[in-house]
Design a protein around this motif. Sequence first.
Motif, PDB file in Angstrom:
ATOM      1  N   ASP A  55      -3.345   4.271  36.212  1.00  0.00           N
ATOM      2  CA  ASP A  55      -2.884   2.992  36.786  1.00  0.00           C
ATOM      3  C   ASP A  55      -1.460   2.699  36.297  1.00  0.00           C
ATOM      4  O   ASP A  55      -0.604   2.231  37.051  1.00  0.00           O
ATOM      5  N   GLY A  75      -7.358   6.115  30.912  1.00  0.00           N
ATOM      6  CA  GLY A  75      -7.256   5.187  32.038  1.00  0.00           C
ATOM      7  C   GLY A  75      -5.822   4.980  32.491  1.00  0.00           C
ATOM      8  O   GLY A  75      -5.534   4.098  33.307  1.00  0.00           O
ATOM      9  N   LYS A 111     -12.233  -2.459  32.841  1.00  0.00           N
ATOM     10  CA  LYS A 111     -11.612  -1.140  32.985  1.00  0.00           C
ATOM     11  C   LYS A 111     -10.945  -0.947  34.348  1.00  0.00           C
ATOM     12  O   LYS A 111     -10.198   0.019  34.548  1.00  0.00           O
ATOM     13  N   LYS A 148      -2.728   4.655  44.182  1.00  0.00           N
ATOM     14  CA  LYS A 148      -3.343   5.458  43.116  1.00  0.00           C
ATOM     15  C   LYS A 148      -4.847   5.589  43.363  1.00  0.00           C
ATOM     16  O   LYS A 148      -5.520   4.585  43.621  1.00  0.00           O
TER      17      LYS A 148
HETATM   18 MG    MG Z   1      -9.318   3.708  35.640  1.00  0.00          MG
END
Ligand code: MG
Length: 472
Positions: A218, A215, A273, A11
């Motif tokens: 992931d 976010g 993060k 990723k």
């Molecule tokens: Mg991220």
Amino acid sequence: MDTHQKALVMKFGGTSVGTIPAMQQAVKIVCDTCRDWPRLIVVTSALSGVTDALTKSAVRAARGDLAPYFETAQMLSTRHHELANALVADLARRSQVHQEVDHLISDFSNLCQAIHVLGEASPRALDAVTGLGERLSVRVLAAAIESTSKHAQFVDSTQLIQTDDHFTNAAPDMTATIKRCREVLNPILQSGSIPVVTGFIGATSSGAPTTLGRGGSDYSASILAVALEADEVWIWTDVDGVMTADPRIVKEARTIPEISFREVAEMAYFGAKVLHPKSIHPVIESGIQLRVCNTFNPDHPGTRLVADRDSNGIGKVKAIAAIRGLQLVTVAGTGMMGVPGIAGRIFSAVASAGISVPLIIQSTSEQRVCFAVPGDRVEEVTYVLQTNFRDEFQRGDIDQVMTSEDVGVMTVICPGIHAIPGIAGQIFTTLGESSINILGITFGTSEISINLILNAQDLDPAVRSLHKLIPG
Ligand code: MG
Ligand code: ADP
Ligand code: ASP
């Protein structure tokens, strides 16, 4: 090709694809890696800054301000066209990418106009807008990989990840997702091509686009890894792996070469993060290896996640993370004592408004319940509590709902903290020496961390001073 050949999901985060040199580097990493991995699946985020710009465009359009939308449409066009010009050599293929980009930007226009007319950006509409960033980046990245004469094919994960309809924070239906991933991705892999899949997005069973939360790319990578029974997941980002603290706050922060799943989950939950908290659980469950590495320093080994039993550094502070933007809510009243189920009712009321509670402060007295909520939801929380406990207020059982100034929670990862005397004392002494006031303390659920509630302005100095306790 059989589906038992080893498989890797890689990723790339927004900064790893956000500029021409970054995307060139990502393409190089894909080409270098695919020699060793017969089944390679690439997941990408939107270009850095794009999801924020899309969100702002939709929110402001709902308030009648179309200026951010105009600016964003221009920015999306410039950045994606420039990337295609630089990285897609074949002119016919490049022109196809340009068309696809223009098409998605025109969808963006239509959505923002509709939001403007309705005067409302519903969570459902927001997801349709914010997911466009990944749908754009995936097309450019797939074409850029193909330019190196590897075969690549972009895939919108609306076809792969089936979710519930909890727009902006949807949860996958793994049974449906596993089936779809295998149906769509295995033929691509079998044809010798690299699927380049959008992170962050999914769709409901009826096809409405959803997102997995900010976010969330992931998380997409872990979901695909589980679905395809991959051996490993590599998260490519802009720092050398999981570090002892956020390197933007502590310049001496160092890479942690190995960290256990529980430790990293705790850090991610409390604001580190570098990994989305939800991305960790699915891979542990399936025994999939996870690595975090730096796109801009690919020879650095980064961080490897290891089983909890292999965690090292017992009795020592290992890492520090901090979550910001919270406020404390205290519900207090002498009549709360001995009333069964009061805490349950408080948290159900807050949950019914869709508000998450990252931290509950234990209290020995039943006369007050204190918990943290995101600062921008505090007014709603107060309203919900006042409405749900109208009778208790009238009877005087509950006197007040108090809210604090902005606070943050710092989590100190320290395996063995519950069992080894002296560590907590060291932490408090260090903070005391820096004149930092502690507003509250909770131990983590697993015996590896302690959480300290601090005033917002004390957070960064506290992280820096405790970082000195981490052995070099
Ligand atoms: Mg991220
Ligand atoms: P990506 O776009 O690659 O997903 P993110 O911005 O989501 O990247 O996450 C990477 C960032 O996380 C880093 O640039 C760093 O500032 C921040 N970060 C916070 N805490 C940590 C930590 N403990 N270790 C590494 N990075 C951290
Ligand atoms: N682009 C999304 C975000 O900025 C998802 C991600 O980058 O992981 O939140």
